[in-house]
Design a protein around this motif. Structure first.
Motif, PDB file in Angstrom:
ATOM      1  N   PHE A  30     108.036  69.982  44.305  1.00 56.40           N
ATOM      2  CA  PHE A  30     109.465  69.513  45.102  1.00 56.40           C
ATOM      3  C   PHE A  30     109.651  68.245  45.335  1.00 56.40           C
ATOM      4  O   PHE A  30     111.157  67.829  44.549  1.00 56.40           O
ATOM      5  CB  PHE A  30     109.188  70.248  46.248  1.00 56.40           C
ATOM      6  N   ARG A  31     108.854  67.226  45.436  1.00 62.10           N
ATOM      7  CA  ARG A  31     109.345  65.819  45.124  1.00 62.10           C
ATOM      8  C   ARG A  31     109.655  65.522  44.686  1.00 62.10           C
ATOM      9  O   ARG A  31     110.397  64.274  44.124  1.00 62.10           O
ATOM     10  CB  ARG A  31     107.663  65.415  46.201  1.00 62.10           C
ATOM     11  N   SER A  32     109.391  66.003  43.383  1.00 68.39           N
ATOM     12  CA  SER A  32     109.626  64.676  42.418  1.00 68.39           C
ATOM     13  C   SER A  32     110.761  65.704  41.605  1.00 68.39           C
ATOM     14  O   SER A  32     111.193  65.086  40.561  1.00 68.39           O
ATOM     15  CB  SER A  32     108.775  65.598  40.836  1.00 68.39           C
ATOM     16  N   GLY A  33     111.650  66.250  42.300  1.00 67.09           N
ATOM     17  CA  GLY A  33     112.537  67.304  41.391  1.00 67.09           C
ATOM     18  C   GLY A  33     112.662  67.634  40.848  1.00 67.09           C
ATOM     19  O   GLY A  33     113.369  68.154  39.633  1.00 67.09           O
ATOM     20  N   ARG A  66     116.351  75.044  40.721  1.00 69.11           N
ATOM     21  CA  ARG A  66     117.778  74.647  42.510  1.00 69.11           C
ATOM     22  C   ARG A  66     118.663  75.314  41.612  1.00 69.11           C
ATOM     23  O   ARG A  66     118.602  75.368  40.386  1.00 69.11           O
ATOM     24  CB  ARG A  66     117.779  73.836  42.652  1.00 69.11           C
ATOM     25  N   TYR A  87     100.865  63.930  48.825  1.00 73.51           N
ATOM     26  CA  TYR A  87     101.929  65.067  47.747  1.00 73.51           C
ATOM     27  C   TYR A  87     101.314  64.481  46.189  1.00 73.51           C
ATOM     28  O   TYR A  87     100.624  65.557  46.006  1.00 73.51           O
ATOM     29  CB  TYR A  87     103.744  64.377  47.467  1.00 73.51           C
ATOM     30  N   GLU A 119     111.001  65.674  54.137  1.00 73.02           N
ATOM     31  CA  GLU A 119     112.364  65.794  53.550  1.00 73.02           C
ATOM     32  C   GLU A 119     113.531  66.148  54.019  1.00 73.02           C
ATOM     33  O   GLU A 119     115.155  65.986  54.596  1.00 73.02           O
ATOM     34  CB  GLU A 119     112.485  66.833  52.404  1.00 73.02           C
ATOM     35  N   ARG A 137     115.672  63.414  48.345  1.00 71.95           N
ATOM     36  CA  ARG A 137     115.124  62.586  47.861  1.00 71.95           C
ATOM     37  C   ARG A 137     114.446  63.698  45.898  1.00 71.95           C
ATOM     38  O   ARG A 137     114.295  63.003  44.829  1.00 71.95           O
ATOM     39  CB  ARG A 137     113.995  62.212  47.574  1.00 71.95           C
ATOM     40  N   TYR A 138     114.647  65.184  46.414  1.00 66.72           N
ATOM     41  CA  TYR A 138     114.192  65.704  45.382  1.00 66.72           C
ATOM     42  C   TYR A 138     115.366  65.875  44.631  1.00 66.72           C
ATOM     43  O   TYR A 138     114.964  67.035  43.102  1.00 66.72           O
ATOM     44  CB  TYR A 138     113.495  67.308  46.016  1.00 66.72           C
ATOM     45  N   GLU A 139     116.455  65.347  44.275  1.00 65.31           N
ATOM     46  CA  GLU A 139     117.876  66.078  44.084  1.00 65.31           C
ATOM     47  C   GLU A 139     118.161  64.271  42.877  1.00 65.31           C
ATOM     48  O   GLU A 139     118.358  63.352  42.778  1.00 65.31           O
ATOM     49  CB  GLU A 139     119.232  65.675  44.620  1.00 65.31           C
TER      50      GLU A 139
END
Length: 181
Positions: free
Chosen positions: A64-67, A71, A10, A149, A160-162
């Protein structure tokens, strides 16, 4: 081991997206400043557009992975416990389905371009699969991130993205500054 490999994937995709952004900047400056000086980059606009697609799609998994993905939490922010967890899982399943479908078709299209020896149209004729690799790779990496995820959340853990909700006024201001609001 696999966690490190996925996080590295990522991160590398994010760095590649950043590299394409820099390449877009350099090409645009050369195209703009070069015109009065008589410098011409053949197919410069085509190259910039291919870089733009690669940048946008390669950056998706890291974002996405960094949040940092947008959203909409109007519904889910007011729900907690098992119901929220079930909604998160349902959203990830739907996301995996859509992105998986999109990634699969992008891979098939890129493979067909390679198989049929499709060439780009314009001043610079190169095999079409080469510029298609950027967005296809980005979609495949995003699909991997979504499945990763989903497995994490199905295991009973929080996504984890939250990002954690701010508890003080300073944290609210800090999150607003970081988000660019």
């Amino acid at each position: 081991m696999i966690r490190t490999a996925l996080d590295t994937l990522y991160l590398v995709a994010g760095w590649l997206a950043g590299g394409f952004l820099i390449l877009i900047f350099v090409l645009m400056m050369v195209l703009s400043a070069g015109r009065p000086l008589g410098i011409n980059v053949p197919a410069g606009d085509d190259i910039v557009s291919w870089c733009m697609a690669a940048m946008a799609f390669l950056g998706l998994a890291h974002t996405f992975r960094s949040g940092e993905m947008i959203r909409v939490g109007l519904l889910i922010d007011n729900i907690s416990g098992r119901t929220r967890h079930a909604i998160e899982i349902a959203a990830l399943v739907v996301g995996c389905g859509f992105v998986g479908f999109f990634a699969w078709n992008a891979v098939v299209m890129t493979y067909d371009s390679w198989r049929f020896l499709d060439m780009t149209q314009g001043v610079l004729a190169i095999p079409l699969w080469i510029p298609q690799l950027g967005f296809t790779s980005g979609l495949v990496i995003l699909a991997i991130a979504l499945v990763d995820e989903l497995v994490w959340v199905v295991g009973g853990r929080a996504p984890r993205y939250e990002k954690p909700k701010p508890t003080t006024a300073e944290e609210v201001v800090e999150q607003a500054i970081q988000s660019g609001v």
